[in-house]
Write a protein that holds these residues in place. Sequence first.
Motif, PDB file in Angstrom:
ATOM      1  N   ASP A   7      47.155  36.377  38.000  1.00 32.51           N
ATOM      2  CA  ASP A   7      45.939  36.410  38.799  1.00 32.51           C
ATOM      3  C   ASP A   7      46.174  35.652  40.090  1.00 32.51           C
ATOM      4  OD1 ASP A   7      45.779  33.724  38.229  1.00 32.51           O
ATOM      5  OD2 ASP A   7      43.808  33.796  37.268  1.00 32.51           O
ATOM      6  N   LEU A   8      45.200  35.714  40.973  1.00 37.12           N
ATOM      7  CA  LEU A   8      45.300  35.042  42.266  1.00 37.12           C
ATOM      8  C   LEU A   8      44.519  33.743  42.229  1.00 37.12           C
ATOM      9  CD1 LEU A   8      44.795  38.108  44.598  1.00 37.12           C
ATOM     10  CD2 LEU A   8      46.854  36.698  44.426  1.00 37.12           C
ATOM     11  N   ASP A   9      45.017  32.757  42.939  1.00 39.16           N
ATOM     12  CA  ASP A   9      44.333  31.478  43.050  1.00 39.16           C
ATOM     13  C   ASP A   9      44.194  31.170  44.526  1.00 39.16           C
ATOM     14  OD1 ASP A   9      44.576  30.495  40.056  1.00 39.16           O
ATOM     15  OD2 ASP A   9      46.473  31.407  40.614  1.00 39.16           O
ATOM     16  N   ARG A  21      35.097  33.207  39.941  1.00 40.73           N
ATOM     17  CA  ARG A  21      36.136  34.152  39.543  1.00 40.73           C
ATOM     18  C   ARG A  21      35.636  35.564  39.812  1.00 40.73           C
ATOM     19  NH1 ARG A  21      40.957  34.026  36.964  1.00 40.73           N
ATOM     20  NH2 ARG A  21      41.581  35.828  35.710  1.00 40.73           N
ATOM     21  N   ASP A  61      40.697  33.507  41.293  1.00 43.20           N
ATOM     22  CA  ASP A  61      39.929  32.269  41.184  1.00 43.20           C
ATOM     23  C   ASP A  61      39.810  31.658  42.567  1.00 43.20           C
ATOM     24  OD1 ASP A  61      39.583  32.073  38.377  1.00 43.20           O
ATOM     25  OD2 ASP A  61      41.661  31.404  38.159  1.00 43.20           O
TER      26      ASP A  61
HETATM   27 CA    CA Z   1      44.205  31.442  37.908  1.00 43.07          CA
END
Ligand code: CA
Length: 571
Positions: A198-200, A233, A243
Amino acid sequence: MKNADVARHFEEIGDLLEIQGANSFRVRAYRNASRTIEDLAEPISSIAADGENSLLELPGIGKDIAAKIVVLLNSGATPQLEKLREEVPAGVVEMLRIQGIGPKKVKTLFQELNVTTLDELKEAAENGAVANLKGFGKKTAQIILEGIEHLAQIGNRFLISEALVPAEVIVADLLKLKSVKQASVAGSARRRKESCGDLDVLATSSDSNAAMDLLENHELVEKVLARGETKQRVRLRSGIEMDLRVVPNESYGAAMQYFTGSKEHNIVIRQRAQKRGLKLNEYGLFRDEEVVAAKTEEEIYEAVDLPWIPPELRENRGEIEKAENGNLPKLLELKDIKGDLHMHTTATDGTASIHEMAEAARARGLKYIAITDHSKRVTMANGLDAERLRKHWAEIRKVREDFSDLEILCGIECDILEDAEMDLPDDVLAEADWVIAVLHYGLKQPREQIMKRLLNAVRNPHVCAIGHPSGRIVSRRPGADINYPDLFKAAADNGVFMEINAHPSRLDLDDIQAAAAKDYGIPIVINTDAHSTTGFNVMKYGVYQARRAGLEKKDVANTFTFSKFKKLLRK
Ligand code: CA
Ligand code: DGT
Ligand code: CA
C-alpha cells in the motif's frame, strides 16, 4: 483519466478479445496502444486536447483507437470494454495471471468447463476435469495448481511504477494547500521497493481536515475506507490503498523516519536509541519528556550517531554497519546514465524505426545506444534470422551517418535456446558490436539445464551481456532457478556484463542479486528494453533498483563515457 488508467483500459480490451479468440492482429493493436500510452511522459489528455491528429502521431495509435481514446477521456468508459466485461467474467481474466497458461487455454477452460473463478478452476484441476481436457493433461493441471498457489502467495501488490505515479500526484496536490507545510511519500514506495502493498503519505498541517478533505475529493480516489483525527485510509481508483498521516510540523522528521521503514531497519534504529537512553517514536526522539530530535531525519540519525541513510537502503541488510563505519555508498543517480544498451525497433516488436529511436535517445541526452532486436526464436515478435539481421545492421550503419553525437551499436538480443545453443550462429554473432543473451523460453527447466544454458552463453566469446537474467515478472511470474554464485563467477571470469532490466515489471537483476554481482566486480548495465520512443522513460526504475543494491556510478558501465565503456567490451 491518467495515462496508467487509459493504458490499463486498452490492455484489458486486448486480454478480453484474446480470450474470445479475436484475431491476433487486433489483439496486438490494443496491446501496442496500451504500451505507448503507459510510457508517455505527457498526459494523454493534453495530447488528445490538441486534436485527434496529435493522437495519430503517437506510435501504435491508429484512427480506430484514437477515436476510442477520445470517448474514454470524455466519458471514463468505452462501450467496447463494457460489452466485453459483460461477456467475459472477471475471474476468467484473472486466470491470465497464472504462469504457463495463455489466453487460448483460459478460453478453453472457460468454454469447456464453465469455470469462472480461480476457486472453481482449482477444484477442476484437483478433480481431474482439467487433465481430461483435450490438449491439457495432468502436467497442465499441475501447472495450474502451482500457479494458483503462487498467486495466493504474492497477494495483491502493485508495481513501483503503478504505486509511485499516483502517490506523487497526490503529494503535489497536498503541497498546494495553504495549510500544508511539508508532504512526502513514505513507506515502501519511498524506499523504491519493486512492489508496494500500500501507499503511505505524510503531511504536516495546521488543519488536518483540509488535507483529508482534499484526499476525499481527489480524482484519483475511489473511496474513503477510514478517517480519524490524524489518519485516513483511502482506496485509489487503480485499486491500491493509501494511508495519509497528518503530523505536526515539529515531528516531520521523526514521522518520515518511522513511516518510511522498513520495519526491520527501524527496529535496529530504535535499539540504538534505547542504548543511548533515548526513546524513539513517530513524534520524535526523547530523553524522558525532553525532545532531543524530531524536525528532520538528519537530526534523528545524528542523535543515534549515524549519518542520514538513503531510504532505498533502509532494509537492515548491512546499511547500518556501513553508515556506522562511514562506508555508505554514494548511490548512482539517473543523471549519471549516458547509454542504453537494450531496445527494439519495427524490425521486430518495437513501434519506432531505428532513426526515431536514435532521435529520442539523443533528445534525452544519451551518448550511446545499442539497437537489440529479437532473434528468430521469438517468432511472436517476428525475430530476425541471419539474413534479416545483416540487412538490419546495414540500415543501422546508414542511420549512424545522421548522428555525429550519438554512438549507435549494431546489437542483437539473442535467445539462449532450450538445448543451450545460441539462436544465431557464431559467425553472425561475431559481426555484432553488442550481443545480449537472454532466456525467453523454457524458464521452468530444472536448475541444471538453466545453468547449462546461461554458462554456455557466458562462455560464448561473442556474448557481451546477459539480459534480464531470471526472466521473472515482478509479482506475477517467478524467475528461472539460477545458481547465482556460479553465474556471477563465470561472468566475472569471462568479462560478461549483467543487465538490470529497468522495465518496472522486470527489474531483473533484482536488488539482492545486483548487490551480489557488484561484489564479483561484474560490470552492470541498466537498460530500458524500450519498445517505443517513450520506452526510455523507465530508466529511473532501473536506477532505483540499482540504488537499492547499493550501486555507485562506478559500478554501472553505462554511466561511463563511450570510450571507457568500449574498453570493457571483450573484443
Ligand atoms: Ca501502510
Ligand atoms: P508495503 O506496504 O507492504 O509495501 O511495505 P511498507 O514498508 O510500506 O509497510 P507498511 O505500509 O505496513 O508500513 C509503512 C511503514 O510504517 C513501515 O515501513 C514501517 C512503519 N510501520 C508500520 N507498522 C509498524 C509497526 O508496527 N512497527 C514499526 N516499528 N513500524 C511500523
Ligand atoms: Ca506501505
